[in-house]
Design a protein around this motif. Sequence first.
Motif, PDB file in Angstrom:
ATOM      1  N   SER A 239       0.806  -1.217   0.000  1.00  0.00           N
ATOM      2  CA  SER A 239       0.000   0.000   0.000  1.00  0.00           C
ATOM      3  C   SER A 239       0.844   1.275   0.000  1.00  0.00           C
ATOM      4  CB  SER A 239      -0.946   0.007   1.199  1.00  0.00           C
ATOM      5  OG  SER A 239      -0.209   0.036   2.397  1.00  0.00           O
ATOM      6  N   ILE A 240       2.157   1.144   0.155  1.00  0.00           N
ATOM      7  CA  ILE A 240       3.024   2.321   0.157  1.00  0.00           C
ATOM      8  C   ILE A 240       3.533   2.553  -1.260  1.00  0.00           C
ATOM      9  CG2 ILE A 240       5.139   3.338   1.058  1.00  0.00           C
ATOM     10  CD1 ILE A 240       4.754   1.571   3.535  1.00  0.00           C
ATOM     11  N   ASP A 241       3.381   3.785  -1.743  1.00  0.00           N
ATOM     12  CA  ASP A 241       3.807   4.136  -3.094  1.00  0.00           C
ATOM     13  C   ASP A 241       5.172   4.826  -3.025  1.00  0.00           C
ATOM     14  OD1 ASP A 241       3.985   4.732  -5.766  1.00  0.00           O
ATOM     15  OD2 ASP A 241       2.535   6.371  -5.702  1.00  0.00           O
ATOM     16  N   PHE A 242       6.189   4.172  -3.590  1.00  0.00           N
ATOM     17  CA  PHE A 242       7.542   4.718  -3.574  1.00  0.00           C
ATOM     18  C   PHE A 242       7.915   5.356  -4.909  1.00  0.00           C
ATOM     19  CE2 PHE A 242       7.769   1.491  -0.219  1.00  0.00           C
ATOM     20  CZ  PHE A 242       8.324   2.255   0.798  1.00  0.00           C
ATOM     21  N   THR A 243       6.939   5.720  -5.730  1.00  0.00           N
ATOM     22  CA  THR A 243       7.208   6.264  -7.056  1.00  0.00           C
ATOM     23  C   THR A 243       7.997   7.574  -6.981  1.00  0.00           C
ATOM     24  OG1 THR A 243       5.152   5.286  -7.832  1.00  0.00           O
ATOM     25  CG2 THR A 243       6.144   6.952  -9.230  1.00  0.00           C
ATOM     26  N   LYS A 244       7.526   8.519  -6.196  1.00  0.00           N
ATOM     27  CA  LYS A 244       8.201   9.828  -6.117  1.00  0.00           C
ATOM     28  C   LYS A 244       9.598   9.723  -5.519  1.00  0.00           C
ATOM     29  CE  LYS A 244       4.131  12.711  -6.277  1.00  0.00           C
ATOM     30  NZ  LYS A 244       3.367  13.786  -5.661  1.00  0.00           N
ATOM     31  N   PRO A 245       9.787   9.002  -4.395  1.00  0.00           N
ATOM     32  CA  PRO A 245      11.155   8.877  -3.875  1.00  0.00           C
ATOM     33  C   PRO A 245      12.089   8.167  -4.868  1.00  0.00           C
ATOM     34  CG  PRO A 245       9.593   8.244  -2.184  1.00  0.00           C
ATOM     35  CD  PRO A 245       8.816   8.439  -3.446  1.00  0.00           C
ATOM     36  N   ALA A 246      11.576   7.196  -5.617  1.00  0.00           N
ATOM     37  CA  ALA A 246      12.397   6.495  -6.593  1.00  0.00           C
ATOM     38  C   ALA A 246      12.809   7.432  -7.726  1.00  0.00           C
ATOM     39  CB  ALA A 246      11.650   5.285  -7.149  1.00  0.00           C
ATOM     40  N   GLU A 247      11.905   8.303  -8.154  1.00  0.00           N
ATOM     41  CA  GLU A 247      12.239   9.276  -9.199  1.00  0.00           C
ATOM     42  C   GLU A 247      13.332  10.225  -8.720  1.00  0.00           C
ATOM     43  OE1 GLU A 247       8.555  11.178 -10.162  1.00  0.00           O
ATOM     44  OE2 GLU A 247       7.767   9.425 -11.205  1.00  0.00           O
ATOM     45  N   LYS A 248      13.214  10.687  -7.472  1.00  0.00           N
ATOM     46  CA  LYS A 248      14.237  11.574  -6.913  1.00  0.00           C
ATOM     47  C   LYS A 248      15.582  10.864  -6.835  1.00  0.00           C
ATOM     48  CE  LYS A 248      11.141  14.421  -4.133  1.00  0.00           C
ATOM     49  NZ  LYS A 248      10.784  14.848  -2.776  1.00  0.00           N
ATOM     50  N   MET A 249      15.564   9.597  -6.418  1.00  0.00           N
ATOM     51  CA  MET A 249      16.794   8.826  -6.315  1.00  0.00           C
ATOM     52  C   MET A 249      17.454   8.675  -7.689  1.00  0.00           C
ATOM     53  SD  MET A 249      17.837   5.023  -6.523  1.00  0.00           S
ATOM     54  CE  MET A 249      16.317   4.721  -7.275  1.00  0.00           C
ATOM     55  N   ARG A 250      16.654   8.382  -8.721  1.00  0.00           N
ATOM     56  CA  ARG A 250      17.196   8.244 -10.070  1.00  0.00           C
ATOM     57  C   ARG A 250      17.797   9.554 -10.564  1.00  0.00           C
ATOM     58  NH1 ARG A 250      12.385   5.270 -10.832  1.00  0.00           N
ATOM     59  NH2 ARG A 250      12.831   3.052 -10.842  1.00  0.00           N
ATOM     60  N   ALA A 251      17.143  10.667 -10.268  1.00  0.00           N
ATOM     61  CA  ALA A 251      17.659  11.975 -10.674  1.00  0.00           C
ATOM     62  C   ALA A 251      19.010  12.251 -10.021  1.00  0.00           C
ATOM     63  CB  ALA A 251      16.658  13.072 -10.317  1.00  0.00           C
ATOM     64  N   ILE A 252      19.137  11.925  -8.758  1.00  0.00           N
ATOM     65  CA  ILE A 252      20.404  12.119  -8.053  1.00  0.00           C
ATOM     66  C   ILE A 252      21.485  11.225  -8.651  1.00  0.00           C
ATOM     67  CG2 ILE A 252      21.583  11.774  -5.844  1.00  0.00           C
ATOM     68  CD1 ILE A 252      18.875  12.582  -4.509  1.00  0.00           C
ATOM     69  N   LEU A 253      21.147   9.964  -8.895  1.00  0.00           N
ATOM     70  CA  LEU A 253      22.132   9.040  -9.452  1.00  0.00           C
ATOM     71  C   LEU A 253      22.540   9.430 -10.869  1.00  0.00           C
ATOM     72  CD1 LEU A 253      20.797   5.613  -8.149  1.00  0.00           C
ATOM     73  CD2 LEU A 253      22.817   6.856  -7.383  1.00  0.00           C
ATOM     74  N   LYS A 254      21.589   9.942 -11.659  1.00  0.00           N
ATOM     75  CA  LYS A 254      21.933  10.382 -13.015  1.00  0.00           C
ATOM     76  C   LYS A 254      22.950  11.518 -12.974  1.00  0.00           C
ATOM     77  CE  LYS A 254      17.755   9.002 -15.424  1.00  0.00           C
ATOM     78  NZ  LYS A 254      16.512   9.441 -16.077  1.00  0.00           N
ATOM     79  N   ARG A 255      22.765  12.444 -12.056  1.00  0.00           N
ATOM     80  CA  ARG A 255      23.701  13.554 -11.920  1.00  0.00           C
ATOM     81  C   ARG A 255      25.071  13.068 -11.469  1.00  0.00           C
ATOM     82  NH1 ARG A 255      19.161  16.755  -9.599  1.00  0.00           N
ATOM     83  NH2 ARG A 255      19.840  15.911  -7.616  1.00  0.00           N
ATOM     84  N   SER A 256      25.110  11.984 -10.715  1.00  0.00           N
ATOM     85  CA  SER A 256      26.385  11.475 -10.211  1.00  0.00           C
ATOM     86  C   SER A 256      27.025  10.487 -11.173  1.00  0.00           C
ATOM     87  CB  SER A 256      26.193  10.796  -8.850  1.00  0.00           C
ATOM     88  OG  SER A 256      25.448   9.599  -9.019  1.00  0.00           O
ATOM     89  N   LYS A 257      26.371  10.212 -12.291  1.00  0.00           N
ATOM     90  CA  LYS A 257      26.858   9.301 -13.322  1.00  0.00           C
ATOM     91  C   LYS A 257      27.011   7.858 -12.821  1.00  0.00           C
ATOM     92  CE  LYS A 257      29.243  13.035 -15.617  1.00  0.00           C
ATOM     93  NZ  LYS A 257      30.495  13.576 -16.071  1.00  0.00           N
ATOM     94  N   LEU A 258      26.233   7.491 -11.817  1.00  0.00           N
ATOM     95  CA  LEU A 258      26.251   6.134 -11.309  1.00  0.00           C
ATOM     96  C   LEU A 258      25.068   5.295 -11.804  1.00  0.00           C
ATOM     97  CD1 LEU A 258      27.184   6.810  -7.581  1.00  0.00           C
ATOM     98  CD2 LEU A 258      28.670   5.916  -9.362  1.00  0.00           C
TER      99      LEU A 258
END
Length: 56
Positions: A33-52
């Motif tokens: 019942s917990i939606d992790f869509t928004k936190p996952a998007e933020k995590m991907r954005a951070i990782l993309k900037r870090s080139k990881l």
Amino acid sequence: MAIEIKPIPVLRGKAAERFVEEADRNARERRGSIDFTKPAEKMRAILKRSKLYKEE
């Protein structure tokens, strides 16, 4: 000075049965019942900037 150790309260009888039934029902009905869509998007954005992050 010693601190008195208090016993842990234990449910018994109908209260215990009701507690277990409610816990089982919640586990069945609320699974995922917990939606992790928004936190996952933020995590991907951070990782993309870090080139990881590599998109597949």
